[in-house]
Design a protein around this motif. Structure first.
Motif, PDB file in Angstrom:
ATOM      1  N   PRO A  95       8.040 -45.209 -25.707  1.00 33.65           N
ATOM      2  CA  PRO A  95       6.616 -45.580 -25.832  1.00 33.65           C
ATOM      3  C   PRO A  95       6.171 -46.648 -24.848  1.00 33.65           C
ATOM      4  O   PRO A  95       5.022 -46.621 -24.390  1.00 33.65           O
ATOM      5  CB  PRO A  95       6.520 -46.064 -27.279  1.00 33.65           C
ATOM      6  CG  PRO A  95       7.616 -45.350 -27.995  1.00 33.65           C
ATOM      7  CD  PRO A  95       8.736 -45.233 -27.001  1.00 33.65           C
ATOM      8  N   ARG A 153      12.405 -36.516 -28.952  1.00 33.18           N
ATOM      9  CA  ARG A 153      11.086 -37.160 -28.971  1.00 33.18           C
ATOM     10  C   ARG A 153      11.166 -38.481 -29.713  1.00 33.18           C
ATOM     11  O   ARG A 153      11.897 -38.612 -30.690  1.00 33.18           O
ATOM     12  CB  ARG A 153      10.042 -36.285 -29.672  1.00 33.18           C
ATOM     13  CG  ARG A 153       9.460 -35.174 -28.818  1.00 33.18           C
ATOM     14  CD  ARG A 153       8.321 -34.478 -29.537  1.00 33.18           C
ATOM     15  NE  ARG A 153       7.800 -33.369 -28.769  1.00 33.18           N
ATOM     16  CZ  ARG A 153       6.735 -33.439 -27.973  1.00 33.18           C
ATOM     17  NH1 ARG A 153       6.092 -34.586 -27.856  1.00 33.18           N
ATOM     18  NH2 ARG A 153       6.318 -32.375 -27.321  1.00 33.18           N
ATOM     19  N   GLY A 155       9.504 -40.877 -32.292  1.00 31.25           N
ATOM     20  CA  GLY A 155       8.561 -40.805 -33.385  1.00 31.25           C
ATOM     21  C   GLY A 155       7.653 -42.015 -33.417  1.00 31.25           C
ATOM     22  O   GLY A 155       7.859 -43.000 -32.688  1.00 31.25           O
ATOM     23  N   PRO A 156       6.639 -41.996 -34.279  1.00 32.00           N
ATOM     24  CA  PRO A 156       5.742 -43.138 -34.394  1.00 32.00           C
ATOM     25  C   PRO A 156       6.447 -44.398 -34.873  1.00 32.00           C
ATOM     26  O   PRO A 156       5.932 -45.500 -34.698  1.00 32.00           O
ATOM     27  CB  PRO A 156       4.692 -42.677 -35.412  1.00 32.00           C
ATOM     28  CG  PRO A 156       5.059 -41.320 -35.841  1.00 32.00           C
ATOM     29  CD  PRO A 156       6.258 -40.859 -35.104  1.00 32.00           C
ATOM     30  N   ASP A 157       7.649 -44.253 -35.451  1.00 27.69           N
ATOM     31  CA  ASP A 157       8.434 -45.395 -35.902  1.00 27.69           C
ATOM     32  C   ASP A 157       9.281 -46.008 -34.791  1.00 27.69           C
ATOM     33  O   ASP A 157       9.992 -46.997 -35.012  1.00 27.69           O
ATOM     34  CB  ASP A 157       9.339 -44.992 -37.072  1.00 27.69           C
ATOM     35  CG  ASP A 157      10.184 -43.747 -36.777  1.00 27.69           C
ATOM     36  OD1 ASP A 157      10.292 -43.363 -35.588  1.00 27.69           O
ATOM     37  OD2 ASP A 157      10.716 -43.155 -37.730  1.00 27.69           O
ATOM     38  N   PHE A 232       5.127 -34.776 -32.875  1.00 27.11           N
ATOM     39  CA  PHE A 232       4.481 -35.636 -33.852  1.00 27.11           C
ATOM     40  C   PHE A 232       2.982 -35.642 -33.609  1.00 27.11           C
ATOM     41  O   PHE A 232       2.523 -35.711 -32.465  1.00 27.11           O
ATOM     42  CB  PHE A 232       5.029 -37.060 -33.766  1.00 27.11           C
ATOM     43  CG  PHE A 232       6.446 -37.190 -34.242  1.00 27.11           C
ATOM     44  CD1 PHE A 232       6.719 -37.365 -35.587  1.00 27.11           C
ATOM     45  CD2 PHE A 232       7.508 -37.113 -33.345  1.00 27.11           C
ATOM     46  CE1 PHE A 232       8.029 -37.473 -36.038  1.00 27.11           C
ATOM     47  CE2 PHE A 232       8.822 -37.219 -33.782  1.00 27.11           C
ATOM     48  CZ  PHE A 232       9.075 -37.402 -35.138  1.00 27.11           C
ATOM     49  N   ASP A 233       2.228 -35.569 -34.683  1.00 20.70           N
ATOM     50  CA  ASP A 233       0.768 -35.616 -34.627  1.00 20.70           C
ATOM     51  C   ASP A 233       0.352 -37.014 -34.179  1.00 20.70           C
ATOM     52  O   ASP A 233       0.642 -38.012 -34.846  1.00 20.70           O
ATOM     53  CB  ASP A 233       0.224 -35.296 -36.018  1.00 20.70           C
ATOM     54  CG  ASP A 233      -1.282 -35.173 -36.058  1.00 20.70           C
ATOM     55  OD1 ASP A 233      -1.965 -35.817 -35.235  1.00 20.70           O
ATOM     56  OD2 ASP A 233      -1.787 -34.440 -36.935  1.00 20.70           O
ATOM     57  N   ALA A 234      -0.344 -37.095 -33.049  1.00 21.31           N
ATOM     58  CA  ALA A 234      -0.771 -38.391 -32.531  1.00 21.31           C
ATOM     59  C   ALA A 234      -1.822 -39.048 -33.418  1.00 21.31           C
ATOM     60  O   ALA A 234      -2.049 -40.256 -33.310  1.00 21.31           O
ATOM     61  CB  ALA A 234      -1.328 -38.223 -31.115  1.00 21.31           C
ATOM     62  N   ASN A 236      -1.905 -38.855 -37.020  1.00 20.42           N
ATOM     63  CA  ASN A 236      -1.433 -39.364 -38.315  1.00 20.42           C
ATOM     64  C   ASN A 236       0.083 -39.441 -38.444  1.00 20.42           C
ATOM     65  O   ASN A 236       0.593 -39.838 -39.495  1.00 20.42           O
ATOM     66  CB  ASN A 236      -2.002 -38.517 -39.458  1.00 20.42           C
ATOM     67  CG  ASN A 236      -1.618 -37.045 -39.349  1.00 20.42           C
ATOM     68  OD1 ASN A 236      -0.651 -36.681 -38.689  1.00 20.42           O
ATOM     69  ND2 ASN A 236      -2.392 -36.181 -39.989  1.00 20.42           N
ATOM     70  N   GLY A 237       0.826 -39.067 -37.405  1.00 18.29           N
ATOM     71  CA  GLY A 237       2.273 -39.178 -37.437  1.00 18.29           C
ATOM     72  C   GLY A 237       2.997 -38.032 -38.106  1.00 18.29           C
ATOM     73  O   GLY A 237       4.231 -38.069 -38.233  1.00 18.29           O
ATOM     74  N   ALA A 257       3.404 -37.340 -42.619  1.00 25.78           N
ATOM     75  CA  ALA A 257       3.945 -38.688 -42.509  1.00 25.78           C
ATOM     76  C   ALA A 257       4.031 -39.303 -43.904  1.00 25.78           C
ATOM     77  O   ALA A 257       3.158 -39.095 -44.749  1.00 25.78           O
ATOM     78  CB  ALA A 257       3.054 -39.537 -41.608  1.00 25.78           C
TER      79      ALA A 257
END
Length: 392
Positions: A95, A153, A155-157, A232-234, A236-237, A257
């Protein structure tokens, strides 16, 4: 375990018939003469640049719609890509790239093993990774040239997720995708930023099977056959996975998520929403797909993206995916996030292999071809879809 049996919906015959008259998207070639495209990525820091992987072992750069002659990374000499599903099949930029100056890659080594490795950026003005900087993170022997690991990938985490197939061969895989003692047929999750001394990576403290005796701590989800692409959905995760089917059914799985980790997608007890190989299986605790289609329609699902920041405003919020054999590109829509309906968007000139977006939200699609693969930009063409995908 939450189940989505009622959410498996296919578009009506009338909708398909209407779409067949005129494709609602066009495919504009951006780069040609490439070799079996796999993954596509971008980063806001290089707003006019796309990173595109070739199966033979290169990551190429498309700069302002022009293919740069010098690859971003070239590891063809250490990559086995003779098999249809082998080669460099996934990569991820962290990121904070390029402040975090690495690229993470999955490729098949010359001894047929899956390897996830990290490469460091070269110093200097040229945007490129140093092939001599490879650090091995994970190596998984592969018993067969199909259903290997593929997608990687973040993830949002901030953790790195790795998709690994059941190892093949078809029908009778050597490894058990239901076994927690094996990494095959799983989504793995590892920490590449907080690494214990002497270890290649860390294990997130909330990975679901840490307290299970004999379980591999990397496992985040299980019961997959060949999760060739996931994203991953940008917005909502949410996690979206395309799991390539066996005999009859292709499936797309949607994990909102916040869902507790440890989801079991059912393979090799189920194929899509259907018991495999015989009816009457125990489906309790198994996660069901939101989209499935049979092999009269296609043969291998190519998972895509849920479009959020997109130049295709009328497709905002839709999930775009494709089938490799029919060359058909679809968009799925839902009013309640549970029941999804798919419609045909168009038919690609070549077999689709993956989707990606530029920093500006343009949608791109990679295709298959040994030395003649094409990277396409997807644009809308059909006025039927100009009124917000026909909703008005």
């Amino acid at each position: 375990m939450r189940r989505y049996i009622a959410g498996v919906v296919w578009a009506s015959a009338a909708l398909f018939a209407a779409a067949a008259h005129a494709d609602s998207i066009e495919f504009h070639p951006v780069a040609t003469g490439l070799d079996r495209l796999t993954a596509i990525s971008s980063t806001p820091f290089y707003a006019d640049t796309l990173f595109v992987a070739e199966q033979s072992g290169r990551i190429r750069l498309i700069e302002s719609d022009s293919l740069r002659a010098t690859p971003f990374l070239d590891i063809t000499a250490r990559t086995l890509s003779t098999g249809f599903e082998q080669g460099l099949t996934g990569f991820a930029l962290p990121p904070a790239f390029p402040a975090n100056p690495y690229v993470y890659v999955h490729y098949i080594r010359l001894d047929q093993a899956s390897r996830v490795a990290r490469f460091r950026l070269l110093p200097g003005p040229l945007l490129a990774a140093d092939p001599d900087s490879e650090t091995e993170l994970l190596t998984l022997p592969q018993p067969h040239p199909t259903h290997n690991c593929n997608e990687v990938r973040f993830g949002p985490d901030g953790y790195l997720y790795i998709g690994c197939g059941d190892g093949g061969p078809p029908f009778t895989p050597v490894h058990d995708p239901q076994s927690l003692a094996e990494l095959y047929g799983k989504i793995l999750r590892i920490d590449v930023n907080n690494v214990p001394v002497g270890q290649p990576y860390g294990i997130p403290a909330d990975n679901p099977f840490l307290a299970v005796g004999g379980a591999r701590p990397e496992i985040w989800a299980l019961g997959l056959r060949n999760p060739y692409r996931f994203s991953f959905d940008a917005g909502n995760g949410d996690l979206w996975i395309g799991d390539v089917g066996q005999s009859l059914w292709e499936e797309v799985d949607h994990v909102p998520a916040g869902t507790p980790a440890g989801v079991n997608f059912g393979w090799n007890r189920m194929e899509g929403t259907h018991c495999y190989p015989d009816p009457g299986c125990d489906t309790s605790g198994l996660w069901q797909p939101v989209i499935e289609y049979d092999h009269n329609t296609g043969c291998a699902v190519i998972a895509g993206l849920r479009l959020r920041n997109t130049a295709l405003a009328s497709l905002r919020g839709r999930y775009v995916y494709a089938d490799f054999c029919s060359n058909t590109v679809y968009a799925a829509d839902s009013s309640d996030e549970q029941n999804w309906t798919s419609a045909v968007l168009g038919h690609a000139p070549k077999p689709p292999t993956g989707f990606g977006q530029s920093a500006a939200g343009e949608l791109y699609m990679g295709t298959y071809g040994v030395g003649d693969a094409v990277l396409y930009r997807i644009v809308l063409s059909d006025t039927i879809f100009a009124d917000d995908f026909g909703d008005s």
